[in-house]
Design a protein around this motif. Structure first.
Motif, PDB file in Angstrom:
ATOM      1  N   HIS A   1      -5.638  19.698  -5.874  1.00 47.21           N
ATOM      2  CA  HIS A   1      -4.507  18.778  -5.820  1.00 47.21           C
ATOM      3  C   HIS A   1      -5.079  17.367  -5.969  1.00 47.21           C
ATOM      4  O   HIS A   1      -6.119  17.053  -5.383  1.00 47.21           O
ATOM      5  N   ALA A   2      -4.406  16.525  -6.732  1.00 46.23           N
ATOM      6  CA  ALA A   2      -4.931  15.190  -7.025  1.00 46.23           C
ATOM      7  C   ALA A   2      -3.876  14.135  -6.760  1.00 46.23           C
ATOM      8  O   ALA A   2      -2.680  14.349  -6.983  1.00 46.23           O
ATOM      9  N   GLY A   3      -4.339  12.995  -6.286  1.00 42.71           N
ATOM     10  CA  GLY A   3      -3.463  11.858  -6.024  1.00 42.71           C
ATOM     11  C   GLY A   3      -4.300  10.604  -5.871  1.00 42.71           C
ATOM     12  O   GLY A   3      -5.402  10.504  -6.426  1.00 42.71           O
ATOM     13  N   GLY A   4      -3.797   9.644  -5.110  1.00 43.48           N
ATOM     14  CA  GLY A   4      -4.536   8.415  -4.909  1.00 43.48           C
ATOM     15  C   GLY A   4      -3.775   7.455  -4.017  1.00 43.48           C
ATOM     16  O   GLY A   4      -2.617   7.679  -3.660  1.00 43.48           O
ATOM     17  N   ILE A   5      -4.454   6.368  -3.637  1.00 42.11           N
ATOM     18  CA  ILE A   5      -3.874   5.290  -2.838  1.00 42.11           C
ATOM     19  C   ILE A   5      -3.913   4.026  -3.674  1.00 42.11           C
ATOM     20  O   ILE A   5      -4.937   3.693  -4.288  1.00 42.11           O
ATOM     21  N   VAL A   6      -2.791   3.293  -3.693  1.00 42.69           N
ATOM     22  CA  VAL A   6      -2.612   2.142  -4.569  1.00 42.69           C
ATOM     23  C   VAL A   6      -2.329   0.900  -3.739  1.00 42.69           C
ATOM     24  O   VAL A   6      -1.581   0.958  -2.754  1.00 42.69           O
ATOM     25  N   ALA A   7      -2.925  -0.221  -4.159  1.00 43.24           N
ATOM     26  CA  ALA A   7      -2.565  -1.547  -3.663  1.00 43.24           C
ATOM     27  C   ALA A   7      -1.888  -2.280  -4.799  1.00 43.24           C
ATOM     28  O   ALA A   7      -2.496  -2.532  -5.844  1.00 43.24           O
ATOM     29  N   SER A   8      -0.609  -2.603  -4.613  1.00 44.41           N
ATOM     30  CA  SER A   8       0.221  -3.124  -5.700  1.00 44.41           C
ATOM     31  C   SER A   8       0.653  -4.552  -5.400  1.00 44.41           C
ATOM     32  O   SER A   8       0.974  -4.899  -4.250  1.00 44.41           O
ATOM     33  N   LEU A   9       0.691  -5.363  -6.452  1.00 47.70           N
ATOM     34  CA  LEU A   9       1.156  -6.747  -6.355  1.00 47.70           C
ATOM     35  C   LEU A   9       2.109  -7.011  -7.508  1.00 47.70           C
ATOM     36  O   LEU A   9       1.721  -6.939  -8.678  1.00 47.70           O
TER      37      LEU A   9
ATOM     38  N   LEU B   1       0.846  -1.191   0.000  1.00 48.76           N
ATOM     39  CA  LEU B   1       0.000   0.000   0.000  1.00 48.76           C
ATOM     40  C   LEU B   1       0.882   1.242   0.000  1.00 48.76           C
ATOM     41  O   LEU B   1       1.837   1.336   0.783  1.00 48.76           O
ATOM     42  N   TYR B   2       0.556   2.200  -0.858  1.00 50.57           N
ATOM     43  CA  TYR B   2       1.276   3.474  -0.868  1.00 50.57           C
ATOM     44  C   TYR B   2       0.397   4.544  -1.510  1.00 50.57           C
ATOM     45  O   TYR B   2      -0.537   4.246  -2.258  1.00 50.57           O
ATOM     46  N   ALA B   3       0.709   5.803  -1.188  1.00 54.11           N
ATOM     47  CA  ALA B   3       0.028   6.954  -1.775  1.00 54.11           C
ATOM     48  C   ALA B   3       0.954   7.595  -2.803  1.00 54.11           C
ATOM     49  O   ALA B   3       2.175   7.551  -2.669  1.00 54.11           O
ATOM     50  N   GLN B   4       0.353   8.212  -3.840  1.00 55.37           N
ATOM     51  CA  GLN B   4       1.159   8.790  -4.913  1.00 55.37           C
ATOM     52  C   GLN B   4       0.413   9.947  -5.553  1.00 55.37           C
ATOM     53  O   GLN B   4      -0.816  10.077  -5.435  1.00 55.37           O
ATOM     54  N   ASP B   5       1.191  10.823  -6.235  1.00 58.80           N
ATOM     55  CA  ASP B   5       0.611  11.958  -6.948  1.00 58.80           C
ATOM     56  C   ASP B   5      -0.032  11.491  -8.252  1.00 58.80           C
ATOM     57  O   ASP B   5       0.377  10.480  -8.844  1.00 58.80           O
ATOM     58  N   ALA B   6      -1.006  12.269  -8.708  1.00 56.62           N
ATOM     59  CA  ALA B   6      -1.697  11.970  -9.961  1.00 56.62           C
ATOM     60  C   ALA B   6      -1.152  12.837 -11.081  1.00 56.62           C
ATOM     61  O   ALA B   6      -0.557  13.897 -10.859  1.00 56.62           O
ATOM     62  N   PHE B   7      -1.369  12.385 -12.311  1.00 56.14           N
ATOM     63  CA  PHE B   7      -1.002  13.164 -13.493  1.00 56.14           C
ATOM     64  C   PHE B   7      -1.948  12.805 -14.628  1.00 56.14           C
ATOM     65  O   PHE B   7      -2.620  11.763 -14.604  1.00 56.14           O
TER      66      PHE B   7
ATOM     67  N   ARG C   1       8.815   6.635  -7.937  1.00 53.44           N
ATOM     68  CA  ARG C   1       8.924   8.080  -8.164  1.00 53.44           C
ATOM     69  C   ARG C   1       8.618   8.823  -6.870  1.00 53.44           C
ATOM     70  O   ARG C   1       7.625   8.539  -6.192  1.00 53.44           O
ATOM     71  N   PRO C   2       9.415   9.818  -6.529  1.00 57.71           N
ATOM     72  CA  PRO C   2       9.132  10.569  -5.295  1.00 57.71           C
ATOM     73  C   PRO C   2       7.901  11.447  -5.450  1.00 57.71           C
ATOM     74  O   PRO C   2       7.735  12.137  -6.454  1.00 57.71           O
ATOM     75  N   ALA C   3       7.031  11.430  -4.443  1.00 58.77           N
ATOM     76  CA  ALA C   3       5.827  12.255  -4.456  1.00 58.77           C
ATOM     77  C   ALA C   3       6.161  13.639  -3.932  1.00 58.77           C
ATOM     78  O   ALA C   3       6.989  13.803  -3.038  1.00 58.77           O
ATOM     79  N   ALA C   4       5.480  14.649  -4.496  1.00 59.83           N
ATOM     80  CA  ALA C   4       5.720  16.028  -4.086  1.00 59.83           C
ATOM     81  C   ALA C   4       4.433  16.759  -3.753  1.00 59.83           C
ATOM     82  O   ALA C   4       4.491  17.933  -3.358  1.00 59.83           O
ATOM     83  N   ASP C   5       3.288  16.107  -3.891  1.00 58.61           N
ATOM     84  CA  ASP C   5       2.009  16.782  -3.665  1.00 58.61           C
ATOM     85  C   ASP C   5       1.186  15.930  -2.696  1.00 58.61           C
ATOM     86  O   ASP C   5       1.671  15.569  -1.625  1.00 58.61           O
ATOM     87  N   VAL C   6      -0.031  15.580  -3.081  1.00 57.92           N
ATOM     88  CA  VAL C   6      -0.912  14.828  -2.183  1.00 57.92           C
ATOM     89  C   VAL C   6      -0.266  13.515  -1.748  1.00 57.92           C
ATOM     90  O   VAL C   6      -0.407  13.093  -0.589  1.00 57.92           O
ATOM     91  N   GLY C   7       0.436  12.857  -2.655  1.00 61.91           N
ATOM     92  CA  GLY C   7       1.058  11.587  -2.290  1.00 61.91           C
ATOM     93  C   GLY C   7       2.038  11.699  -1.144  1.00 61.91           C
ATOM     94  O   GLY C   7       2.235  10.740  -0.385  1.00 61.91           O
ATOM     95  N   ALA C   8       2.650  12.882  -0.997  1.00 58.83           N
ATOM     96  CA  ALA C   8       3.604  13.086   0.100  1.00 58.83           C
ATOM     97  C   ALA C   8       2.917  13.533   1.377  1.00 58.83           C
ATOM     98  O   ALA C   8       3.564  13.581   2.437  1.00 58.83           O
TER      99      ALA C   8
ATOM    100  N   GLY D   1      -6.061   1.106  -7.690  1.00 60.19           N
ATOM    101  CA  GLY D   1      -6.077   2.259  -6.802  1.00 60.19           C
ATOM    102  C   GLY D   1      -7.396   2.987  -6.813  1.00 60.19           C
ATOM    103  O   GLY D   1      -8.325   2.659  -7.556  1.00 60.19           O
ATOM    104  N   THR D   2      -7.474   4.003  -5.985  1.00 64.89           N
ATOM    105  CA  THR D   2      -8.639   4.878  -5.916  1.00 64.89           C
ATOM    106  C   THR D   2      -8.163   6.317  -5.913  1.00 64.89           C
ATOM    107  O   THR D   2      -7.083   6.631  -5.403  1.00 64.89           O
ATOM    108  N   ARG D   3      -8.961   7.212  -6.475  1.00 68.51           N
ATOM    109  CA  ARG D   3      -8.564   8.602  -6.638  1.00 68.51           C
ATOM    110  C   ARG D   3      -8.776   9.408  -5.355  1.00 68.51           C
ATOM    111  O   ARG D   3      -9.620   9.056  -4.517  1.00 68.51           O
ATOM    112  N   MET D   4      -8.013  10.507  -5.290  1.00 67.84           N
ATOM    113  CA  MET D   4      -8.187  11.460  -4.201  1.00 67.84           C
ATOM    114  C   MET D   4      -8.099  12.864  -4.786  1.00 67.84           C
ATOM    115  O   MET D   4      -7.129  13.199  -5.472  1.00 67.84           O
TER     116      MET D   4
END
Length: 364
Positions: free
Chosen positions: A158-166, A97-103, A117-124, A185-188
């Motif tokens: 500001h936009a981002g999201g939370i991801v479940a990765s496998l 599980l991790y949070a990340q910025d959107a594009f 990739r390092p997050a600089a917005d909502v993901g951080a 993932g799901t949007r934020m």
């Protein structure tokens, strides 16, 4: 007695035989290559059975009806919430599980940056209580997290999201062993309090022309770039107008609307405009009307414009006019040569001047 074949005939037969042999070799090569490619499938045990899971907004008691996380917070505010990971498979599921910025992608879609990739917005600004979880079969895990908005966060969206990765083994299209990272993932969407500045900027307007024998059936490929230069999410409704000199000809098109553009994102589109009259010089005008997006601000800002010109010479009409002018000129020169070859024409002699008759005087 039949005559023996000539040398030219023998050469023609030899050439045809060589061409037939070459075509036969090419056909055999293609057939062999295709058969070899289809006869070597990847091993069946290379990819494990796929796991299936979902990620959605939740509460401490389970998911609710929210399609995405949406917040309106002031700088320095904090928000605690939950994200649900549901395993719908028959085996235990372990995901990261991790949070990340959107594009905004090049095709206009919504996506999140990769995990590395390092997050600089909502993901951080998101802190998950757990970074790796194991969910039993046909079960759900509600993971709490905290969103902490920095005190110096810029106002707007500001936009981002939370991801479940496998991540797991797999094979690419060529059959090579690769590591496949499957992300769900799901949007934020976060709006930070402060002044809103909706703005779209158009740039990079270029036009290429496809000519036609019919001067009224030309086609233009219009390429343009639109950038969200404001601080809120926006869509756009483009309009294209193509005009000839003095407005004698005109074509109007309404291409498909543009999808959601995040602040700072840009998108390039190419629109084909057919049925354009080739009138030597064409003016192309682009208008981009900002449109609101679901959950966004109703204030969209002003329409932006772009302009360019393109040469559209109707070569078929020019060729026809040149041929007609050449025909008229040739006919004129032909008549002139005929008159010169005939020589000078004889001038008609003037009628004789009548002499006055002497008057008879009476005899005295």
């Amino acid at each position: 007695m039949p005559h023996p074949p000539t040398r030219r005939f023998r050469r023609a037969v030899t050439t045809l035989a060589d061409i037939a042999a070459t075509l036969a070799c090419l056909f055999a090569t293609c057939l062999f290559t295709t058969t070899a490619a289809t006869a070597a499938p990847a091993p069946a045990d290379a990819v494990p059975p796929p796991a299936t899971w979902s990620v959605q907004p939740s509460t401490e008691h389970g998911p609710n009806d929210r399609p995405a996380f949406r917040y309106a917070l002031a700088p320095g505010a904090r928000q605690v919430d939950y994200v649900a990971v549901t395993n719908v498979g028959d085996e235990p599921l372990t995901v990261d599980l991790y949070a990340q910025d959107a594009f905004t992608t090049a095709s206009g879609g919504f996506d999140l940056l990769a995990a590395g990739r390092p997050a600089a917005d909502v993901g951080a600004w998101i802190r998950l209580k757990e970074s790796r979880i194991t969910v039993p079969p046909h079960a759900r895990s509600d993971v709490p997290f905290e969103l902490a908005v920095p005190a110096d966060a810029s106002p707007g969206d500001h936009a981002g999201g939370i991801v479940a990765s496998l991540a797991g083994p797999g094979r690419d299209q060529a059959g090579n062993r690769v590591v496949v990272d499957r992300r769900v993932g799901t949007r934020m969407y976060l709006r930070v309090d402060g002044p809103l500045r909706p703005s779209l900027t158009s740039g990079g307007l270029s036009v290429s022309l496809r000519t036609s024998l019919d001067p009224r059936d030309g086609a233009l490929n219009v390429t343009y770039t639109v950038r969200n230069s404001g601080n809120i999410r926006l869509g756009a409704r483009p309009e294209l107008t193509v005009r000839g000199p003095w407005g004698l000809t005109g074509t109007h098109r309404k291409p498909a609307p543009l999808p959601e553009l995040l602040p700072g994102a840009s998108l390039t589109r190419t629109v084909r405009v057919s049925g354009v009259t080739q009138a030597f010089r064409l003016d192309v005008d682009l208008a981009l009307h900002p449109t609101p997006v679901p959950g966004g601000s109703p204030d969209t800002g002003p329409t932006t414009h772009a302009h360019t010109t393109v040469r559209a010479i109707p070569w078929s009409a020019v060729a026809t006019a040149a041929a007609l002018l050449a025909l008229i000129t040739a006919r004129f020169l032909h008549r002139r040569r005929r008159r010169r070859s005939a020589g000078p024409t004889e001038k008609a002699s003037p009628p004789p001047t009548p002499h006055p008759r002497p008057e008879h005087q009476p005899i005295a």
